[in-house]
Design an enzyme around this catalytic site. Structure first.
Site, short mmCIF file in Angstrom:
data_model
loop_
_atom_site.label_atom_id
_atom_site.label_comp_id
_atom_site.label_asym_id
_atom_site.label_seq_id
_atom_site.Cartn_x
_atom_site.Cartn_y
_atom_site.Cartn_z
N ARG A 84 0.21 3.50 8.12
CA ARG A 84 -1.00 2.86 8.05
C ARG A 84 -1.95 3.01 9.27
NH1 ARG A 84 -2.55 -3.32 8.89
NH2 ARG A 84 -4.00 -3.76 7.15
N ILE A 100 -9.63 -3.12 5.78
CA ILE A 100 -8.14 -2.54 5.11
C ILE A 100 -7.32 -3.92 4.76
CG2 ILE A 100 -7.10 -2.20 7.51
CD1 ILE A 100 -5.59 0.02 6.28
N SER A 101 -6.84 -3.95 3.46
CA SER A 101 -6.53 -5.34 3.21
C SER A 101 -5.19 -5.63 3.91
CB SER A 101 -6.11 -5.19 1.59
OG SER A 101 -7.36 -4.77 0.98
N GLN A 102 -4.63 -6.65 3.97
CA GLN A 102 -3.46 -7.18 4.49
C GLN A 102 -2.21 -6.35 3.94
OE1 GLN A 102 -2.62 -11.28 3.64
NE2 GLN A 102 -0.83 -11.40 5.12
#
Ligand code: SAM
Length: 249
Positions: free
Chosen positions: A72, A98-100
């Site tokens: 990530r 950026i999503s969880q």
């Protein structure tokens, strides 16, 4: 790349400087893998905490193995790299996120994909969700409306060797008819209504995972399933907070 014997012929000071830089690089990498391990524990904790909503206490182990592998930190800007493995969304520029990690894992699990699946993602953002999908399926088509983000994601995905992802700049509301039908469609920005073209481009037996709702009111992550007769069934999974699906459609 220098061969070992070439390094040994370097002046001692330069040689030790190179070796220290190499040690630093290795240490940083080890740090990221430890942070990734902690992130996996946090995702598992959140899955247990939300089990009443999502109807399970663990996610697909293939999905979790990929979450433990995809870097990530390679998908976030330098200034937030040290937070890359926090279980929360992070800014990626252009007012987007950026999503969880928990949400990425959950949406991937809910999509019900396998190694033969052809998947559409709407909202490429950083490219991280696309990378997670790419590890599990045959091909990922992903659409991003903000040119700078789409281009950066495409560069990052290429640099990291993801050859089974195709990025397009455009309004994902319309889907990608040329490559339809899709085994699964994931939407990572919230519209108020389900985009009709996405339902049309879903294969019978396929799943559409999408956050639905307004920016000021309630949003829910939903799964839309199309059965073999083309009939649609909708299931509300979890209250969520996504950026809006934009565009003039
Ligand atoms: N999946 C992304 C990731 O892994 O980083 C997170 C995406 S972010 C939560 C939502 C993204 O959807 C933003 O990059 C935004 O620009 C994009 N977006 C919003 N409306 C869109 C649309 N109509 N078509 C395509 N992308 C859209």
């Amino acid at each position: 790349m220098m061969k070992n014997d070439q390094i040994m012929k370097l002046p001692p000071l330069l040689f030790s400087l190179i070796m220290s830089l190499f040690a630093l690089h290795v240490a940083a990498d080890e740090n990221f893998s430890e942070k990734r391990r902690v992130m996996i524990e946090e995702i598992n904790d959140t899955v247990r905490l939300t089990s009443d909503y999502i109807g399970k206490t663990t996610l697909d182990e293939r999905v979790m193995a990929v979450m433990a592998k995809v870097p990530r930190h390679e998908f976030v800007p330098d200034k937030v790299k040290s937070y890359a493995y926090a279980n929360r969304p992070l800014p990626i520029g252009e007012g987007q996120t950026i999503s969880q990690p928990y949400i990425v894992a959950l949406m991937t699990d809910l999509a019900g994909i396998d190694q033969d699946s052809i998947v559409l993602e709407v909202g490429t953002g950083s490219g991280y969700q696309a990378a997670v999908l790419a590890e599990l399926v045959r091909h990922v088509y992903t659409i991003e409306i903000i040119e700078e983000l789409g281009q950066q994601a495409e560069r990052d995905l290429q640099r990291l060797g993801y050859t089974n992802v195709t990025v397009k700049i455009g309004d994902g509301y319309h889907g990608w008819a040329e490559h339809a039908p899709f085994d699964a469609i994931l939407v990572t920005a919230a519209p108020e209504e389900i985009p009709e073209p996405l339902i049309q481009q879903l294969k019978p037996g396929g799943k559409l995972v999408i956050p639905l709702g307004s920016q000021i009111g309630f949003q829910s992550l939903i799964v839309v399933e199309k059965d073999s007769a083309g009939k649609i069934r909708r299931r509300d999974v979890l209250p969520v907070g996504f950026v809006p699906l934009t565009g003039n459609h």
